[in-house]
Design a protein around this motif. Structure first.
Motif, short mmCIF file in Angstrom:
data_model
loop_
_atom_site.label_atom_id
_atom_site.label_comp_id
_atom_site.label_asym_id
_atom_site.label_seq_id
_atom_site.Cartn_x
_atom_site.Cartn_y
_atom_site.Cartn_z
N PHE A 15 0.86 -1.18 0.00
CA PHE A 15 0.00 0.00 0.00
C PHE A 15 0.90 1.24 0.00
O PHE A 15 2.12 1.10 -0.04
N LEU A 16 0.31 2.42 0.10
CA LEU A 16 1.11 3.64 0.02
C LEU A 16 2.11 3.77 1.17
O LEU A 16 3.29 4.05 0.95
N HIS A 17 1.65 3.54 2.40
CA HIS A 17 2.54 3.69 3.56
C HIS A 17 2.70 2.41 4.36
O HIS A 17 3.36 2.41 5.41
N THR A 18 2.08 1.36 3.95
CA THR A 18 2.20 0.08 4.67
C THR A 18 2.37 -1.04 3.63
O THR A 18 2.12 -0.85 2.45
N ALA A 19 2.79 -2.20 4.14
CA ALA A 19 2.95 -3.35 3.24
C ALA A 19 2.70 -4.64 4.01
O ALA A 19 2.82 -4.68 5.24
N LYS A 20 2.33 -5.69 3.27
CA LYS A 20 2.11 -6.99 3.90
C LYS A 20 3.35 -7.86 3.70
O LYS A 20 3.91 -7.89 2.60
N LEU A 21 3.75 -8.51 4.77
CA LEU A 21 4.92 -9.37 4.71
C LEU A 21 4.48 -10.83 4.80
O LEU A 21 3.90 -11.26 5.81
N HIS A 22 4.74 -11.61 3.76
CA HIS A 22 4.39 -13.03 3.75
C HIS A 22 5.51 -13.80 4.45
O HIS A 22 6.63 -13.86 3.94
N LEU A 23 5.22 -14.37 5.60
CA LEU A 23 6.24 -15.12 6.34
C LEU A 23 6.57 -16.42 5.62
O LEU A 23 5.77 -16.94 4.84
N LEU A 24 7.75 -16.97 5.93
CA LEU A 24 8.14 -18.24 5.30
C LEU A 24 7.18 -19.37 5.72
O LEU A 24 7.06 -20.36 5.03
N SER A 25 6.53 -19.18 6.86
CA SER A 25 5.59 -20.20 7.34
C SER A 25 4.20 -20.07 6.74
O SER A 25 3.31 -20.85 7.08
N LEU A 26 4.00 -19.09 5.86
CA LEU A 26 2.68 -18.89 5.25
C LEU A 26 2.23 -20.14 4.51
O LEU A 26 2.97 -20.68 3.68
#
Lengths: 98, 256
Positions: B151-162
């Protein structure tokens, strides 16, 4: 009106706790959903109007932090509240000490 | 007001459905706007959670002694590695080779976790140069995952355990390559290690740049159990990931 604002602010805080604080208390990677837990409590003690306001607010905030299509948690929260209220009103008798 | 709702039930229902549909269409911007709005508050809540977790986690005296001894042994190794690094640098200069590229790190704070999946929210987004697929590590160079939605000021982090996620990995010290599969709830499985290769409990798993997702040699976790069968061509096992959500406040996004 006043109670509506209180419910919205409270559920905003509860939802933020759900996504930012509760992951620290997870057991074996499982995190309890306190938004639904509070809705369950509200189903037994408050009016339908306040409960629906709470479900809409809680659902909206959970939707912000979900990968499901927007509105999914709003619908889940509403259905959960209505079902819980129906079951509690018709099939469960809470003990009264007063 | 109450009679209005009763009288126009259908209109209220249609209004509600259309509101949800409108939000669905623009869900990316709605999510981005609200998460960036609440990110300072969430960052504080996350930090308080980490502090509470730290204060409740107990370490036994024996474990402390064990760690002190391990620390001394590692310091010794570090000294020899520093010498080797200097020597390596001198040789590179002598051969006219380009110096090894350092990571371009972007500091980021964790602000929350998705309700259903092993996905964290970070307080840096497209405005700060974050792009989809960028790897994320901890201060101790432990691989955490890759950037998903931005997003503009945030982001989603996909963990290795996803759950459903897979990345190429190797066993540290040996060039044994396999695949790490996320199974959700901060757990991951090691897979596709050929049967003829030796795999032991306690083996350290590091990243491999084969898949192009993560850079080489970042720590991932330790093999805790091995699953081996004569009926299959490959072996695997459970991996305990070094990255622990409860203990981290901040992470680094690799921009290069």
């Amino acid at each position: 009106m006043k109670s509506g604002i209180v419910v919205i602010v409270s559920f905003c805080i509860i939802s933020l706790m759900q996504v930012s604080f509760l992951p620290h208390l997870s057991i074996a990677g499982w995190t309890p959903n306190i938004v639904l837990l509070f809705l369950l409590i509200m189903a037994s003690f408050t009016s339908v109007k306040i409960g629906i306001e709470a479900a809409l607010t809680g659902g909206f905030f959970l939707d912000l932090y979900s990968y499901l299509p927007f509105g999914s948690w709003i619908v889940i929260s509403l259905v959960f509240f209505i079902t819980a209220r129906y079951i509690l009103r018709n099939y469960v008798r809470l003990p009264q000490y007063i | 007001m109450h009679t209005f709702f009763i009288k126009y039930k259908l209109i209220v229902l249609l209004f509600f459905v259309s509101a949800v549909l409108i939000l669905s269409v623009s869900s990316g911007s709605v999510r981005g706007t609200f998460t960036s709005l609440f990110s300072p508050m969430q960052s504080l809540i996350w930090k308080s959670g980490t502090t509470i977790t730290d204060s409740f986690s107990e370490v036994s005296r024996e474990r402390v002694q064990e760690l002190v001894e391990e620390n001394f042994a590692l310091r010794g190794k570090l000294l020899s590695f520093e010498e080797m690094a200097k020597e390596n640098e001198r040789l590179r200069e002598a051969l006219g080779a380009l110096p090894k590229k350092e990571f371009d790190l972007l500091f980021s704070e964790i602000i929350g976790k998705e309700v259903e999946r092993d996905v964290l929210m970070l307080n840096k987004g497209a405005k700060e140069g974050v792009r989809q697929g960028m790897p994320v590590i901890t201060q101790g160079r432990v691989a955490v995952g890759t950037i998903g939605e931005v997003f503009l000021h945030t982001a989603k982090l996909h963990l290795l355990s996803l759950k459903g996620g897979a990345s190429d990995v190797k066993v540290q010290g040996r060039e044994v390559v396999g695949v790490l599969r996320g199974i959700g709830r901060y757990r991951a499985l090691l897979d596709l290690i050929p049967q003829e290769e030796e795999l032991k409990e306690g083996d350290v798993i590091v990243t491999s740049s084969l898949g192009g997702l993560l850079p080489d040699d970042l720590l991932i976790g330790e093999v805790t159990s091995i699953e081996k069968s004569d009926l299959t061509a490959f072996q695997g096992g459970n991996v305990e990931l070094f990255f622990q959500v409860k203990k981290e406040n901040s992470l680094f996004i690799l921009r290069n």
